[in-house]
Design a protein around this motif. Structure first.
Motif, PDB file in Angstrom:
ATOM      1  N   LEU A  33      65.267  70.155 -20.309  1.00 50.57           N
ATOM      2  CA  LEU A  33      65.239  71.518 -19.781  1.00 50.57           C
ATOM      3  C   LEU A  33      64.102  72.323 -20.413  1.00 50.57           C
ATOM      4  O   LEU A  33      63.451  73.129 -19.730  1.00 50.57           O
ATOM      5  N   ASN A  34      63.844  72.104 -21.687  1.00 45.62           N
ATOM      6  CA  ASN A  34      62.691  72.759 -22.312  1.00 45.62           C
ATOM      7  C   ASN A  34      61.386  72.272 -21.689  1.00 45.62           C
ATOM      8  O   ASN A  34      60.429  73.050 -21.554  1.00 45.62           O
ATOM      9  N   GLU A  65      56.732  73.174 -18.065  1.00 40.86           N
ATOM     10  CA  GLU A  65      56.002  72.902 -16.819  1.00 40.86           C
ATOM     11  C   GLU A  65      55.799  74.190 -16.027  1.00 40.86           C
ATOM     12  O   GLU A  65      54.699  74.460 -15.543  1.00 40.86           O
ATOM     13  N   ILE A  66      56.834  74.990 -15.886  1.00 38.10           N
ATOM     14  CA  ILE A  66      56.733  76.247 -15.127  1.00 38.10           C
ATOM     15  C   ILE A  66      55.751  77.193 -15.827  1.00 38.10           C
ATOM     16  O   ILE A  66      54.942  77.851 -15.167  1.00 38.10           O
ATOM     17  N   GLU A  67      55.781  77.230 -17.139  1.00 41.23           N
ATOM     18  CA  GLU A  67      54.861  78.087 -17.898  1.00 41.23           C
ATOM     19  C   GLU A  67      53.412  77.633 -17.744  1.00 41.23           C
ATOM     20  O   GLU A  67      52.491  78.451 -17.814  1.00 41.23           O
ATOM     21  N   ILE A  93      62.147  80.993 -15.718  1.00 38.31           N
ATOM     22  CA  ILE A  93      62.237  80.635 -17.140  1.00 38.31           C
ATOM     23  C   ILE A  93      63.545  81.148 -17.734  1.00 38.31           C
ATOM     24  O   ILE A  93      64.224  80.438 -18.476  1.00 38.31           O
ATOM     25  N   ARG A  94      63.927  82.367 -17.379  1.00 37.94           N
ATOM     26  CA  ARG A  94      65.194  82.926 -17.877  1.00 37.94           C
ATOM     27  C   ARG A  94      66.372  82.060 -17.419  1.00 37.94           C
ATOM     28  O   ARG A  94      67.287  81.770 -18.199  1.00 37.94           O
ATOM     29  N   ASN A 130      56.413  67.981 -12.735  1.00 39.15           N
ATOM     30  CA  ASN A 130      55.173  67.660 -13.435  1.00 39.15           C
ATOM     31  C   ASN A 130      54.103  67.200 -12.454  1.00 39.15           C
ATOM     32  O   ASN A 130      52.952  67.643 -12.509  1.00 39.15           O
ATOM     33  N   TYR A 131      54.469  66.325 -11.556  1.00 42.84           N
ATOM     34  CA  TYR A 131      53.524  65.809 -10.567  1.00 42.84           C
ATOM     35  C   TYR A 131      53.058  66.935  -9.642  1.00 42.84           C
ATOM     36  O   TYR A 131      51.870  67.046  -9.327  1.00 42.84           O
ATOM     37  N   HIS A 132      53.982  67.764  -9.214  1.00 42.28           N
ATOM     38  CA  HIS A 132      53.665  68.911  -8.357  1.00 42.28           C
ATOM     39  C   HIS A 132      52.625  69.810  -9.028  1.00 42.28           C
ATOM     40  O   HIS A 132      51.640  70.200  -8.418  1.00 42.28           O
ATOM     41  N   ARG A 133      52.850  70.112 -10.299  1.00 41.07           N
ATOM     42  CA  ARG A 133      51.917  70.996 -11.013  1.00 41.07           C
ATOM     43  C   ARG A 133      50.529  70.373 -11.106  1.00 41.07           C
ATOM     44  O   ARG A 133      49.524  71.027 -10.831  1.00 41.07           O
ATOM     45  N   ARG A 134      50.465  69.107 -11.462  1.00 41.53           N
ATOM     46  CA  ARG A 134      49.157  68.458 -11.619  1.00 41.53           C
ATOM     47  C   ARG A 134      48.438  68.264 -10.281  1.00 41.53           C
ATOM     48  O   ARG A 134      47.216  68.315 -10.233  1.00 41.53           O
TER      49      ARG A 134
END
Length: 149
Positions: free
Chosen positions: A14-15, A20-22, A84-85, A141-145
């Protein structure tokens, strides 16, 4: 021992979702879908929070959480800070709920679940939920990259 291992994995992953969102350079890209990518990172984040708050928080921790699964996939443009919250709140709920369990509780049948086909124990369900979290973490992770350009 197993309970603490599972708790550690849930908190760790979860962290990682939170990280990833950050890490998105452009917040709008959190909600981007393209070609065969049908779920945005934002919707996957909402889905993970809803899933874990339901199956661990409400069922095992008796938090009273009521899930609206449809919104997990239909909401758009939820601010990054809110995502994030929600993940931070989910970390606390998962940890607190698991802390309430004894190792013996892990062997009992998981209450009312239609997801499982074989083993119906709390232990099996928690392992299932951990792998579900890891699966969607990899997608985020893949989506972000791929799409955060």
């Amino acid at each position: 021992m197993l309970k603490e291992s599972l708790k550690s994995l849930f908190v760790r992953d979860l962290n990682k979702v939170k990280l990833e969102i950050e890490q998105y350079q452009n917040e709008k890209n959190i909600w981007k879908t393209e070609n065969s990518i049908s779920n945005s990172a934002g919707n996957l984040c909402l889905h993970l929070a809803g899933n874990l708050n339901t199956f661990i928080g409400a069922e095992l921790g008796k938090t009273g959480y009521i899930r609206n699964r449809e919104l997990e996939f239909s909401l758009k443009d939820v601010p990054r800070g809110e995502l994030i919250r929600q993940i931070e709140d989910t970390i606390k709920i998962v940890a607190d709920s698991l802390d309430q369990l004894t190792e013996d509780d892990l062997e009992h049948d998981y209450p009312e679940v239609k997801v499982l086909e074989n083993d119906k124990s709390v232990k099996y369900m928690l392992i299932y939920l951990s792998s579900h979290l890891a699966y969607h973490l990899g997608q985020i992770n893949y989506h972000r990259r791929l799409l955060d350009v």
